[in-house]
Design a protein around this motif. Structure first.
Motif, PDB file in Angstrom:
ATOM      1  N   VAL B  19       0.840  -1.196   0.000  1.00  0.00           N
ATOM      2  CA  VAL B  19       0.000   0.000   0.000  1.00  0.00           C
ATOM      3  C   VAL B  19       0.873   1.244   0.000  1.00  0.00           C
ATOM      4  N   ARG B  20       1.931   1.217   0.808  1.00  0.00           N
ATOM      5  CA  ARG B  20       2.818   2.384   0.893  1.00  0.00           C
ATOM      6  C   ARG B  20       3.388   2.738  -0.474  1.00  0.00           C
ATOM      7  N   SER B  21       3.863   1.701  -1.194  1.00  0.00           N
ATOM      8  CA  SER B  21       4.476   2.003  -2.491  1.00  0.00           C
ATOM      9  C   SER B  21       3.433   2.523  -3.475  1.00  0.00           C
ATOM     10  N   GLU B  22       2.190   2.048  -3.331  1.00  0.00           N
ATOM     11  CA  GLU B  22       1.141   2.526  -4.235  1.00  0.00           C
ATOM     12  C   GLU B  22       0.730   3.956  -3.912  1.00  0.00           C
ATOM     13  N   LEU B  23       0.836   4.309  -2.624  1.00  0.00           N
ATOM     14  CA  LEU B  23       0.329   5.610  -2.198  1.00  0.00           C
ATOM     15  C   LEU B  23       1.326   6.729  -2.391  1.00  0.00           C
ATOM     16  N   GLU B  24       2.632   6.381  -2.432  1.00  0.00           N
ATOM     17  CA  GLU B  24       3.615   7.434  -2.297  1.00  0.00           C
ATOM     18  C   GLU B  24       3.615   8.443  -3.427  1.00  0.00           C
ATOM     19  N   SER B  25       2.988   8.078  -4.537  1.00  0.00           N
ATOM     20  CA  SER B  25       2.909   9.055  -5.629  1.00  0.00           C
ATOM     21  C   SER B  25       1.903  10.155  -5.318  1.00  0.00           C
ATOM     22  N   GLY B  26       0.960   9.897  -4.431  1.00  0.00           N
ATOM     23  CA  GLY B  26      -0.121  10.864  -4.253  1.00  0.00           C
ATOM     24  C   GLY B  26      -0.251  11.467  -2.873  1.00  0.00           C
ATOM     25  N   VAL B  27       0.092  10.700  -1.845  1.00  0.00           N
ATOM     26  CA  VAL B  27      -0.070  11.220  -0.492  1.00  0.00           C
ATOM     27  C   VAL B  27       1.206  10.961   0.305  1.00  0.00           C
ATOM     28  N   GLU B  28       1.293  11.567   1.479  1.00  0.00           N
ATOM     29  CA  GLU B  28       2.471  11.377   2.315  1.00  0.00           C
ATOM     30  C   GLU B  28       2.160  10.340   3.391  1.00  0.00           C
ATOM     31  N   LYS B 104      -9.596  -4.449  -0.238  1.00  0.00           N
ATOM     32  CA  LYS B 104      -8.164  -4.412  -0.499  1.00  0.00           C
ATOM     33  C   LYS B 104      -7.824  -4.585  -1.981  1.00  0.00           C
ATOM     34  N   THR B 105      -8.806  -4.951  -2.789  1.00  0.00           N
ATOM     35  CA  THR B 105      -8.515  -5.113  -4.214  1.00  0.00           C
ATOM     36  C   THR B 105      -8.575  -3.777  -4.953  1.00  0.00           C
ATOM     37  N   ILE B 106      -8.858  -2.698  -4.261  1.00  0.00           N
ATOM     38  CA  ILE B 106      -8.959  -1.383  -4.882  1.00  0.00           C
ATOM     39  C   ILE B 106      -7.617  -1.009  -5.531  1.00  0.00           C
ATOM     40  N   SER B 107      -7.678  -0.295  -6.662  1.00  0.00           N
ATOM     41  CA  SER B 107      -6.433   0.080  -7.349  1.00  0.00           C
ATOM     42  C   SER B 107      -5.793   1.277  -6.652  1.00  0.00           C
ATOM     43  N   GLY B 108      -4.483   1.474  -6.898  1.00  0.00           N
ATOM     44  CA  GLY B 108      -3.751   2.553  -6.251  1.00  0.00           C
ATOM     45  C   GLY B 108      -4.376   3.929  -6.448  1.00  0.00           C
ATOM     46  N   PRO B 109      -4.622   4.334  -7.711  1.00  0.00           N
ATOM     47  CA  PRO B 109      -5.206   5.663  -7.934  1.00  0.00           C
ATOM     48  C   PRO B 109      -6.580   5.825  -7.271  1.00  0.00           C
ATOM     49  N   GLU B 110      -7.379   4.758  -7.305  1.00  0.00           N
ATOM     50  CA  GLU B 110      -8.692   4.824  -6.664  1.00  0.00           C
ATOM     51  C   GLU B 110      -8.554   5.017  -5.163  1.00  0.00           C
ATOM     52  N   LEU B 111      -7.549   4.338  -4.580  1.00  0.00           N
ATOM     53  CA  LEU B 111      -7.334   4.448  -3.135  1.00  0.00           C
ATOM     54  C   LEU B 111      -6.903   5.869  -2.776  1.00  0.00           C
ATOM     55  N   ILE B 112      -5.998   6.437  -3.583  1.00  0.00           N
ATOM     56  CA  ILE B 112      -5.555   7.817  -3.328  1.00  0.00           C
ATOM     57  C   ILE B 112      -6.745   8.763  -3.399  1.00  0.00           C
ATOM     58  N   ASP B 113      -7.585   8.541  -4.405  1.00  0.00           N
ATOM     59  CA  ASP B 113      -8.783   9.364  -4.568  1.00  0.00           C
ATOM     60  C   ASP B 113      -9.682   9.249  -3.334  1.00  0.00           C
ATOM     61  N   ALA B 114      -9.850   8.011  -2.850  1.00  0.00           N
ATOM     62  CA  ALA B 114     -10.703   7.786  -1.676  1.00  0.00           C
ATOM     63  C   ALA B 114     -10.117   8.477  -0.447  1.00  0.00           C
ATOM     64  N   ILE B 115      -8.784   8.423  -0.301  1.00  0.00           N
ATOM     65  CA  ILE B 115      -8.130   9.058   0.855  1.00  0.00           C
ATOM     66  C   ILE B 115      -8.346  10.572   0.827  1.00  0.00           C
ATOM     67  N   GLU B 116      -8.158  11.162  -0.353  1.00  0.00           N
ATOM     68  CA  GLU B 116      -8.369  12.608  -0.486  1.00  0.00           C
ATOM     69  C   GLU B 116      -9.795  12.971  -0.091  1.00  0.00           C
ATOM     70  N   ARG B 117     -10.710  12.171  -0.586  1.00  0.00           N
ATOM     71  CA  ARG B 117     -12.111  12.444  -0.325  1.00  0.00           C
ATOM     72  C   ARG B 117     -12.412  12.379   1.176  1.00  0.00           C
ATOM     73  N   VAL B 118     -11.914  11.320   1.809  1.00  0.00           N
ATOM     74  CA  VAL B 118     -12.147  11.151   3.247  1.00  0.00           C
ATOM     75  C   VAL B 118     -11.502  12.284   4.039  1.00  0.00           C
ATOM     76  N   SER B 119     -10.305  12.705   3.607  1.00  0.00           N
ATOM     77  CA  SER B 119      -9.603  13.756   4.353  1.00  0.00           C
ATOM     78  C   SER B 119     -10.378  15.076   4.290  1.00  0.00           C
ATOM     79  N   GLN B 120     -11.192  15.245   3.256  1.00  0.00           N
ATOM     80  CA  GLN B 120     -12.009  16.456   3.179  1.00  0.00           C
ATOM     81  C   GLN B 120     -13.335  16.286   3.918  1.00  0.00           C
ATOM     82  N   GLY B 121     -13.493  15.150   4.569  1.00  0.00           N
ATOM     83  CA  GLY B 121     -14.698  14.949   5.363  1.00  0.00           C
ATOM     84  C   GLY B 121     -15.828  14.288   4.608  1.00  0.00           C
ATOM     85  N   ASP B 122     -15.553  13.860   3.372  1.00  0.00           N
ATOM     86  CA  ASP B 122     -16.617  13.208   2.611  1.00  0.00           C
ATOM     87  C   ASP B 122     -16.667  11.714   2.914  1.00  0.00           C
ATOM     88  N   ALA B 123     -17.704  11.104   2.440  1.00  0.00           N
ATOM     89  CA  ALA B 123     -17.873   9.668   2.644  1.00  0.00           C
ATOM     90  C   ALA B 123     -17.389   8.912   1.417  1.00  0.00           C
TER      91      ALA B 123
END
Lengths: 431, 213
Positions: B19-28, B104-123
Motif C-alpha cells: 500500500v505504501r508504495s502505491e500511495l507514495e505518488s499521491g499522499v504522504e 483491499k482489491t482497490i487500485s492505487g489511484p482509486e485508493l488515493i482518490d478515496a483518501i483525499e475524499r475522506v480527508s475532506q470529510g466526505d464519505a
C-alpha cells in the motif's frame, strides 16, 4: 450494586446446595462455621434444620459459579470427606423428618442407610472428579495445568468481583488430600458394603438364609451405589474422547482442503509468475473458492437463487477470460425461467464487455432484485461503441442480449460513451 | 497545497509495504502500525489526516482503534480497508466512526482518490458497501424509531445505485444533472444514516460483530 447484600445460594464453594456458603457470604463468616451450626441445629430440632435447608435451597436465587472449576478440583480432596459426612448427615436429617411425620417402618434402617449415603457420597465425589486421575489417582487433583473437559465455556473462568468467595481463586497449591485418594475410595466402598451387610444382619437374613429376594435386592442397591459414579465418569470420558476425535477430524479436513486448493494454486502461481494476468486470475479464483468454502457453500450444487446465479455467472466469465469482474447484488428471489434467461443475457453482456474492454480494468455487474422487477447493469471502462454502427452480421449483442431479453418479456438498453465505456442495462419484470 | 498525511494500520507487513508504495505518488505516508496499541500511539504522536485501517487485527481490530482515538482526535478521519466483504464487518466499522470502506482489491489511484475524499470529510462507498446499504435500507422496517434516519430518500438511493454500478462521483453528477458537491452531500447523508439509524438490519449486523469480538 453490592451483590453481597442479598442472600443467595452460592455457586462458589458450595458443598451441597450452596445454602450455607451463601449465608456465609452474606454474613461474611466462614461457611464451615455455618455448616457446623446447621448440622447441630438439625440434630437439636429433630430434623427441622433439614426442612429449613430444603426450603432455602428451593427458594433462594443462585449466584452462578464464577470460580475456575479447576480450583474446585483442588479443593476436592479435602472436601470429599466433608461431602461424605454431609451426605450422611443430610440422610440422617431426612430420616428424622420421615420419622416425625410418621412415615416410618423400622429404626433398624437408620444406620445402614446413613452409612450407605456417606459411602456413596465419598465414592461419588471421588469418581465424578477429574476423569484423568484414573491411572495415577493422586487424590482427585488431576493434572494441575489442564482444565477439565467440561470447563470449556469462558464464563466460568471469569472471576467476578464481589462474589465473595472465601478462597482466593487460582492459588490453592496445598493439596491436603494428596495420596489419600485410593484410601478414600476404598473407605467409601467399605462404608457402602458395610451398610449392606449391616442391613442384612439387622434383618436377620444371615439367620434365615431363605430370604433370597432381600439379599439380591441389597446386593443390587450396593452395586448401583458403587458403580453409578464410575459409570458417570465413563460416560464423561467417552464424551471427551468423541469431542477430541471430532476436533482432529475437522483439523484433517481443513488441512486436506488447504492442500487441494490453496497450496496447489500457490504452486501454479509460482510457475506462471511471468504472466501477471494469469496470476491475478488464479488468485481471484482461489479467493472466491476459499470464501465460498468459509461461508459453507459447497460450490457443486446448482444455483437456486437469482442473486447467486448472477454471481456465479460473473465468476464463470471471469475464470474463462481472465478479466476481473466484480459483482454486487441487492435483494434476491428464487431462480425461475425468466431469471435464467436474465442470467444468460447477463453472461453474454459480460462476455461482450470482456471482449471489447477486457484490458480496461475491472468490469462491474450490479444486480438489483426488487418485488416488481430485476435490473442488471454490466459496465466496462473500455472505448465505448455506437450500437447503430455495429454491422448486421455481428449478432452477439443483438441476438443474445437484446433478442433474448425481448423474447422473455424484458428489455435491454445499451449506453455507450466514447472514451468512458459501455453500460448494458437489462430489465426483467417478475411475475 | 500540502499533501494528505496518511497512516497505515494493518497487521501484515507485506500488505503495508504494498500500500505504501502505491500511495507514495499521491499522499504522504507518515507512519505504519501493526497492532491496535501501536495504532493508537501512532495517531496520538503524528496526528495523521487519514488512517487507513484494517478491520481485522489480532488484538481487537479497527473498531477498537476508532473507539479509542475518535473523541480525542476529531480531525483524524478513518478509512476502513479490508479483505472482508461480510456485511457485519462493513456495517460495524462504519458505525463505529469510519468515513468509508474500501476492499483491499482497490487500485492505487482509486485508493488515493478515496483518501483525499475522506480527508475532506466526505464519505467513501465502495460499490460493495453501496450494495449493502441499499440492501439494509430496502424493505420495510417493522419498527421505525426515527423515520428520517431509517429511510433513504429517492435521490440518495439513486446515488447509491450508481455507485454500486461503478460510477465515479463526477459521472454520477453528470448523469443526474447535479453538481459533484451535491453528490458528496448525498453520500455524507447516507453515511450519517448508516451510522445513526436504528434499523434492525444494521443493529443486528453490528451486534453480530460485537458478539464475535
Amino acid at each position: 450494586m453490592d451483590e453481597r447484600k442479598q442472600l443467595k445460594r452460592s455457586g462458589d464453594g458450595a458443598l451441597l446446595g450452596g445454602v450455607c456458603a451463601g449465608i456465609g457470604v452474606r454474613l461474611d463468616i466462614d461457611p464451615a462455621l455455618i455448616r457446623v451450626a446447621a448440622i447441630i441445629a438439625t440434630f437439636v430440632t429433630g430434623g427441622l434444620g433439614m426442612i429449613i435447608y430444603s426450603l432455602l435451597w428451593l427458594m433462594l436465587p443462585v449466584t452462578p459459579k464464577t470460580r475456575k472449576s479447576e480450583d474446585d478440583f483442588k479443593e476436592t480432596s479435602r472436601n470429599a470427606w466433608l461431602i461424605g459426612a454431609g451426605f450422611g448427615v443430610v440422610t440422617l436429617g431426612l430420616l428424622f423428618i420421615f420419622r416425625e411425620v410418621g412415615l416410618w417402618w423400622s429404626d433398624a434402617l437408620v444406620w445402614p442407610v446413613v452409612l450407605a449415603a456417606a459411602g456413596a457420597g465419598l465414592l461419588w465425589r471421588q469418581f465424578s472428579g477429574p476423569s484423568d486421575s484414573a491411572g495415577n489417582d493422586s487424590g482427585g487433583d488431576g493434572v494441575p495445568g489442564e482444565p477439565p473437559a467440561w470447563a470449556t465455556t469462558s464464563e466460568t473462568i471469569q472471576p467476578r468481583e464481589g462474589s465473595g468467595s472465601t478462597l482466593p481463586p487460582g492459588r490453592r497449591q496445598s493439596r491436603p488430600g494428596r495420596g489419600f485418594g485410593p484410601y478414600r475410595g476404598a473407605f467409601g466402598l467399605a462404608l457402602v458394603i458395610g451398610a449392606g451387610v449391616l442391613f442384612l444382619y439387622i434383618n436377620g437374613v444371615f439367620d434365615r438364609a431363605g430370604n433370597a429376594a432381600l439379599l439380591a435386592l441389597t446386593v443390587i442397591v450396593v452395586l448401583a451405589l458403587v458403580l453409578a459414579p464410575l459409570w458417570v465418569r465413563l460416560g464423561r470420558n467417552l464424551g471427551r474422547e468423541r469431542a477430541e476425535r471430532i476436533r482432529s477430524q475437522e483439523r484433517a479436513e481443513v488441512a486436506a482442503h488447504l492442500h487441494d486448493s490453496v497450496l496447489q494454486t500457490l504452486a501454479l502461481m509460482q510457475k506462471k509468475s511471468d504472466d501477471p494476468r494469469q496470476v491475478s486470475t488464479l488468485a481471484r479464483r482461489q479467493e472466491r473458492e476459499l470464501r465460498d468454502w468459509l461461508s459453507g457453500k459447497t460450490g457443486t450444487e446448482a444455483e437456486t437463487s437469482l442473486a447467486s446465479a448472477l454471481e456465479a455467472a460473473a465468476a464463470e466469465v471471469e475464470d474463462r477470460h481472465g478479466v476481473p469482474i466484480d459483482a454486487v447484488t441487492v435483494g434476491d428471489r428464487p431462480l425461475d425461467e425468466r431469471g435464467a434467461a436474465l442470467v444468460a443475457a447477463s453472461r453474454e453482456a459480460m462476455t461482450n464487455a470482456v471482449r471489447y474492454a477486457g484490458d480496461a480494468g475491472t468490469i462491474r455487474l450490479y444486480g438489483e432484485i426488487t418485488d416488481g422487477e430485476t435490473k442488471v447493469f454490466v459496465r466496462d471502462r473500455g472505448q465505448g461503441f455506437d450500437l447503430e454502427s455495429v454491422p448486421e452480421d455481428r449478432r452477439g449483442v443483438r441476438d443474445s442480449i437484446l433478442g433474448r431479453m425481448k423474447l422473455n418479456g424484458g428489455f435491454a438498453e445499451v449506453r455507450s460513451t466514447e472514451g468512458e465505456g459501455t453500460e448494458i442495462e437489462l430489465t426483467m419484470e417478475t411475475k | 497545497m500540502s499533501q494528505t498525511r496518511v497512516a497505515i494500520v494493518d497487521d501484515h507487513a507485506i500488505f503495508r509495504a504494498g500500500v505504501r508504495s502505491e500511495l507514495e505518488s499521491g499522499v504522504e505516508v507518515v507512519g505504519e502500525a501493526s497492532t491496535v496499541r501501536e495504532a493508537i500511539a501512532l495517531v496520538q504522536k503524528v496526528r495523521p489526516d487519514v488512517v487507513l485501517l484494517d478491520v481485522h487485527m489480532p488484538d481487537g481490530g479497527g473498531q477498537e482503534v476508532i473507539r479509542q482515538t475518535l473523541e480525542s482526535h476529531p480531525d483524524t478521519r478513518f478509512l476502513a480497508l479490508s479483505v472482508s466483504d461480510a456485511p457485519e464487518d462493513v456495517v460495524a466499522i462504519v458505525r463505529s466512526g469510519a468515513r468509508g470502506y474500501v476492499t483491499k482489491t482497490i487500485s492505487g489511484p482509486e485508493l488515493i482518490d478515496a483518501i483525499e475524499r475522506v480527508s475532506q470529510g466526505d464519505a467513501v462507498f465502495s460499490p460493495q458497501l453501496a450494495g449493502f446499504v441499499l440492501d439494509a435500507f430496502s424493505g420495510k422496517d417493522e419498527d421505525p424509531v426515527d423515520s428520517e434516519l431509517d429511510q433513504l430518500t429517492p435521490r440518495e438511493q439513486e446515488v447509491l445505485r450508481l455507485i454500486a454500478r461503478g460510477y465515479l462521483y463526477k459521472e454520477i453528477a453528470r448523469r443526474l444533472g447535479i453538481s459533484i458537491k451535491t453528490v458528496e452531500a448525498h453520500a455524507s447523508s447516507v453515511l450519517r444514516k448508516l451510522q445513526l439509524s436504528t434499523r434492525h438490519e444494521l443493529s443486528r449486523w453490528a451486534a453480530e460483530r460485537d458478539l464475535i469480538d
